[in-house]
Design a protein around this motif. Structure first.
Motif, PDB file in Angstrom:
ATOM      1  N   THR A 130       0.806  -1.221   0.000  1.00 20.91           N
ATOM      2  CA  THR A 130       0.000   0.000   0.000  1.00 20.91           C
ATOM      3  C   THR A 130       0.840   1.273   0.000  1.00 20.91           C
ATOM      4  N   ASP A 131       2.133   1.169   0.259  1.00 17.39           N
ATOM      5  CA  ASP A 131       2.980   2.363   0.358  1.00 17.39           C
ATOM      6  C   ASP A 131       3.752   2.709  -0.920  1.00 17.39           C
ATOM      7  N   THR A 132       3.838   1.771  -1.858  1.00 16.83           N
ATOM      8  CA  THR A 132       4.623   1.996  -3.075  1.00 16.83           C
ATOM      9  C   THR A 132       3.833   1.546  -4.291  1.00 16.83           C
TER      10      THR A 132
END
Length: 177
Positions: free
Chosen positions: A95-97
């Motif tokens: 979800t962060d990249t």
């Protein structure tokens, strides 16, 4: 105004037809880095209509190909198909990249600068920040040399010095009757 002229020139070079017409066969053209994109799920390359300072979606594939082109000759897309599933197989998303496939093809010996040889094609998956643009993805994989106009001149040291120079049409590309 110079930037607008450069963008128009790049647009012409990247969107022309797929063959060398007889009238252009013995002419001149340019060798330069062509930029291509494939949106998530796409199976074919599309010549980029902008420079690499645009947002790209998770699951996209970016392509760079060192090409020879003239007014009626396109940027030849990388021979490697833009298959995100293949290029990024085994690289899990989070979800962060975002994950972007990247292909860098160094072109043909036919139009390589004198004394230089094309390098081996690079095909890799890049995990990058959600806000990364095409130039950021490229910079994570190779050293970029650009002109003050923003034109990409060299990737990974190839070519060593020149930037979008005009050359005679390579003999191997001249069609004979």
């Amino acid at each position: 105004m110079k930037i607008k002229a450069l963008l128009i020139s790049l647009l012409i070079l990247s969107t022309s037809v797929l063959f060398i017409p007889q009238s252009q066969a013995a002419g001149k053209g340019w060798r330069y880095w062509g930029y291509f994109q494939a949106a998530p799920g796409a199976t074919k390359w599309t010549a980029a209509m902008t420079g690499p300072t645009v947002d790209i979606a998770d699951g996209a594939v970016e392509g760079w190909s060192f090409v020879f082109g003239a007014d009626d000759i396109p940027s030849l897309a990388p021979a490697v198909k833009p298959s995100f599933a293949k290029i990024c197989a085994g690289v899990k998303g989070d979800t962060d990249t975002k994950r972007i496939g990247l292909v860098i093809e160094f072109g043909s010996k036919a139009w390589a600068p004198k004394g230089e040889s094309p390098k081996k094609t690079i095909t890799t998956c890049v995990r990058t920040a959600k806000t990364s643009q095409g130039i950021d993805v490229l910079g994570q994989v190779t050293k970029i040399r650009a002109a003050s106009s923003g034109l990409i001149c060299g990737l990974g040291g190839y070519p060593a010095k020149e930037c979008g120079v005009e050359i005679p049409t390579p003999k191997s590309l001249i069609k004979t009757k």
